[in-house]
Design a protein around this motif. Structure first.
Motif, PDB file in Angstrom:
ATOM      1  N   ASN A 103      -3.980  -1.740  -4.986  1.00 54.32           N
ATOM      2  CA  ASN A 103      -5.064  -1.108  -4.238  1.00 54.32           C
ATOM      3  C   ASN A 103      -6.340  -1.923  -4.413  1.00 54.32           C
ATOM      4  O   ASN A 103      -6.972  -1.896  -5.463  1.00 54.32           O
ATOM      5  CB  ASN A 103      -5.273   0.334  -4.722  1.00 54.32           C
ATOM      6  N   MET A 124      -2.269   8.577  -1.020  1.00 55.48           N
ATOM      7  CA  MET A 124      -3.591   9.164  -1.208  1.00 55.48           C
ATOM      8  C   MET A 124      -3.611  10.009  -2.481  1.00 55.48           C
ATOM      9  O   MET A 124      -2.709  10.814  -2.711  1.00 55.48           O
ATOM     10  CB  MET A 124      -3.935  10.038  -0.004  1.00 55.48           C
ATOM     11  N   GLU A 171       0.490   7.812  -5.056  1.00 56.23           N
ATOM     12  CA  GLU A 171      -0.964   7.844  -5.217  1.00 56.23           C
ATOM     13  C   GLU A 171      -1.351   6.590  -6.005  1.00 56.23           C
ATOM     14  O   GLU A 171      -0.521   6.029  -6.725  1.00 56.23           O
ATOM     15  CB  GLU A 171      -1.364   9.047  -6.074  1.00 56.23           C
ATOM     16  N   ASN A 191      -4.648   0.390   9.560  1.00 59.36           N
ATOM     17  CA  ASN A 191      -4.962   1.730   9.050  1.00 59.36           C
ATOM     18  C   ASN A 191      -6.406   2.114   9.380  1.00 59.36           C
ATOM     19  O   ASN A 191      -7.301   1.277   9.365  1.00 59.36           O
ATOM     20  CB  ASN A 191      -4.740   1.727   7.526  1.00 59.36           C
ATOM     21  N   LYS A 200      -3.131  -3.383  -0.316  1.00 59.57           N
ATOM     22  CA  LYS A 200      -3.862  -2.502   0.605  1.00 59.57           C
ATOM     23  C   LYS A 200      -5.340  -2.805   0.406  1.00 59.57           C
ATOM     24  O   LYS A 200      -5.836  -2.774  -0.724  1.00 59.57           O
ATOM     25  CB  LYS A 200      -3.557  -1.046   0.249  1.00 59.57           C
ATOM     26  N   HIS A 226      -7.334  -1.296   6.009  1.00 58.08           N
ATOM     27  CA  HIS A 226      -8.127  -0.166   6.509  1.00 58.08           C
ATOM     28  C   HIS A 226      -9.365  -0.779   7.170  1.00 58.08           C
ATOM     29  O   HIS A 226     -10.111  -1.512   6.519  1.00 58.08           O
ATOM     30  CB  HIS A 226      -8.480   0.750   5.332  1.00 58.08           C
ATOM     31  N   GLY A 283      -3.193   8.292   7.156  1.00 52.41           N
ATOM     32  CA  GLY A 283      -3.680   8.908   5.925  1.00 52.41           C
ATOM     33  C   GLY A 283      -4.073  10.355   6.121  1.00 52.41           C
ATOM     34  O   GLY A 283      -3.235  11.265   6.105  1.00 52.41           O
TER      35      GLY A 283
HETATM   36  C1  LIG Z   1      -8.500  12.046  -0.505  1.00 51.07           C
HETATM   37  C2  LIG Z   1      -8.109  10.617  -0.249  1.00 51.07           C
HETATM   38  C3  LIG Z   1      -7.435   9.926  -1.217  1.00 51.07           C
HETATM   39  C4  LIG Z   1      -7.053   8.602  -0.998  1.00 51.07           C
HETATM   40  N1  LIG Z   1      -6.346   7.950  -1.961  1.00 51.07           N
HETATM   41  C5  LIG Z   1      -5.871   6.705  -1.692  1.00 51.07           C
HETATM   42  C6  LIG Z   1      -5.030   6.037  -2.631  1.00 51.07           C
HETATM   43  O1  LIG Z   1      -4.744   6.550  -3.714  1.00 51.07           O
HETATM   44  N2  LIG Z   1      -4.560   4.816  -2.281  1.00 51.07           N
HETATM   45  C7  LIG Z   1      -4.865   4.221  -1.075  1.00 51.07           C
HETATM   46  O2  LIG Z   1      -4.389   3.127  -0.789  1.00 51.07           O
HETATM   47  N3  LIG Z   1      -5.675   4.821  -0.202  1.00 51.07           N
HETATM   48  C8  LIG Z   1      -6.167   6.040  -0.477  1.00 51.07           C
HETATM   49  N4  LIG Z   1      -6.963   6.658   0.444  1.00 51.07           N
HETATM   50  C9  LIG Z   1      -7.318   5.955   1.688  1.00 51.07           C
HETATM   51  C10 LIG Z   1      -6.297   6.222   2.775  1.00 51.07           C
HETATM   52  O3  LIG Z   1      -5.030   5.732   2.381  1.00 51.07           O
HETATM   53  C11 LIG Z   1      -6.680   5.526   4.072  1.00 51.07           C
HETATM   54  O4  LIG Z   1      -6.801   4.154   3.852  1.00 51.07           O
HETATM   55  C12 LIG Z   1      -7.997   6.040   4.650  1.00 51.07           C
HETATM   56  O5  LIG Z   1      -8.119   7.429   4.519  1.00 51.07           O
HETATM   57  C13 LIG Z   1      -8.124   5.645   6.134  1.00 51.07           C
HETATM   58  O6  LIG Z   1      -7.013   6.063   6.864  1.00 51.07           O
HETATM   59  P1  LIG Z   1      -6.987   7.462   7.686  1.00 51.07           P
HETATM   60  O7  LIG Z   1      -8.145   7.409   8.645  1.00 51.07           O
HETATM   61  O8  LIG Z   1      -5.647   7.467   8.363  1.00 51.07           O
HETATM   62  O9  LIG Z   1      -7.159   8.557   6.689  1.00 51.07           O
HETATM   63  C14 LIG Z   1      -7.378   7.963   0.225  1.00 51.07           C
HETATM   64  C15 LIG Z   1      -8.080   8.680   1.196  1.00 51.07           C
HETATM   65  C16 LIG Z   1      -8.451   9.982   0.981  1.00 51.07           C
HETATM   66  C17 LIG Z   1      -9.214  10.712   2.036  1.00 51.07           C
END
Ligand SMILES: Cc1cc2nc3c(=O)[nH]c(=O)nc-3n(C[C@H](O)[C@H](O)[C@H](O)COP(=O)(O)O)c2cc1C
Length: 310
Positions: free
Chosen positions: A81, A1, A24, A186, A123, A153, A210
């Motif tokens: 991504n 993230m 990230e 996810n 992803k 996701h 996440g």
């Molecule tokens: C602040 C933030 C930054 C994120 N950055 C990324 C990222 O850089 N790469 C990625 O694959 N997903 C990113 N995500 C998505 C999360 O990896 C995840 O897919 C999404 O939040 C759903 O999962 P969760 O409900 O467990 O958070 C980000 C999510 C948030 C909230």
């Protein structure tokens, strides 16, 4: 993230049992232009393995360049991504913006796979919008061009982070007899109980957690304990403060004091969730601009709440 899973936090997650770590997301175009901040994001330590460097973009040339650059860091895999929904990314056809053009998604993925000497994973999301959720087909096609694992996701691009993640299609991908690569699920996993329930219900090969890890790397340990039939450990306040301080220190080393103080702010609610009358401390932690003051506040939190714990 982004701005969360930087090196210091990943190392903490690893210590608490995260099996696989991913950086990230890093812009392929920025890597190709040698932008310093993006280059720094690729850095990791040996103890973090297995680790993937995640890249995004929608230009074949930049993606290939980024693969070459990322490979020099010697990660265990490259993750593409195809999931980010935010406008500045998806609006330019990167991240989940590519889900508007599945042939291009498949083509660019193949280009990355062909350019890479290490495994490539993806992803992504269910699809672009409510009336277009072709993830079962997408997963097959990406597998056919050589990806080694897929993480899904359970939302569409249009959903951003709203509504509830729909895991039923993730389950369909996993149950598709043609799929033989690992399928990871996810979305909305916010407790060890839910992680195990969803892993069992949908049969996925693994789960990505996440947002629930923000200020709560302990969730990995607790999930593993539950998976082994043990009662999840309740993390005492002294450990939480210690880890929080370590996080701040690590972030300071990586990003400098000013940035670290600012970036730590999103973590305090997670670290100290559930503490009675914590609000005034939280307010001070998220407004203070002085490193020493934050350390003092964390010491005060430790003193006050360890007394309450005993
Ligand atoms: C602040 C933030 C930054 C994120 N950055 C990324 C990222 O850089 N790469 C990625 O694959 N997903 C990113 N995500 C998505 C999360 O990896 C995840 O897919 C999404 O939040 C759903 O999962 P969760 O409900 O467990 O958070 C980000 C999510 C948030 C909230």
């Amino acid at each position: 993230m982004e701005a969360i899973t930087n090196k210091p936090f990943r190392k903490i997650c690893k210590k608490y049992g995260a099996d696989i770590l991913v950086t990230e997301f890093i812009s392929s175009e920025a890597l190709a232009r040698d932008v310093k901040d993006s280059v720094i994001k690729m850095g990791f330590e040996e103890i973090e393995r297995p680790l993937g460097i995640q890249i995004f973009g929608n230009n074949a040339e930049a993606l290939v360049k980024a693969v070459r650059i990322a490979e020099k860091e010697n990660p265990d895999f490259i993750d593409i991504n195809w999931g980010c929904p935010v406008k500045k990314v998806a609006g330019k056809g990167s991240g989940s913006g590519i889900m508007n053009d599945i042939p291009k998604m498949v083509e660019l993925t193949k280009i990355v796979v062909d350019a890479s000497n290490i495994p490539v994973t993806v992803k992504t999301r269910l699809g672009y919008s409510e009336d277009s959720k072709p993830i079962v087909d997408i997963a097959e096609r990406l597998q056919d061009v050589g990806i080694q694992a897929i993480s899904i996701h359970g939302r569409t691009r249009a959903q951003m982070y709203k509504g509830e993640a729909d895991w039923s299609l993730i389950g369909e991908v996993k149950n598709n007899k043609r799929m033989h690569i690992p399928v990871f699920g996810n979305g909305d996993i916010d407790s060890p109980e839910k992680a195990i329930e969803f892993k069992n219900r949908y049969g996925v090969d693994g789960i990505l957690i996440g947002r629930a890890t923000i200020g709560n790397p302990f969730i990995f340990q607790q999930t593993k304990e539950l998976l082994e039939g043990k009662t999840p450990t309740i993390i005492p306040i002294n450990e939480k403060v210690e880890v929080c301080k370590l996080h701040l220190e690590g972030l300071t080393e990586l990003r400098g004091e000013r940035n670290a103080i600012f970036e730590m702010r999103k973590n305090y609610s997670g670290y100290f969730k559930g503490l009675v009358n914590f609000k005034p401390y939280r307010l001070q932690l998220v407004t203070s601009t002085l490193y020493s003051e934050i350390q003092n506040l964390l010491d005060q939190v430790l003193d006050i709440y360890s007394e309450q714990e005993n």
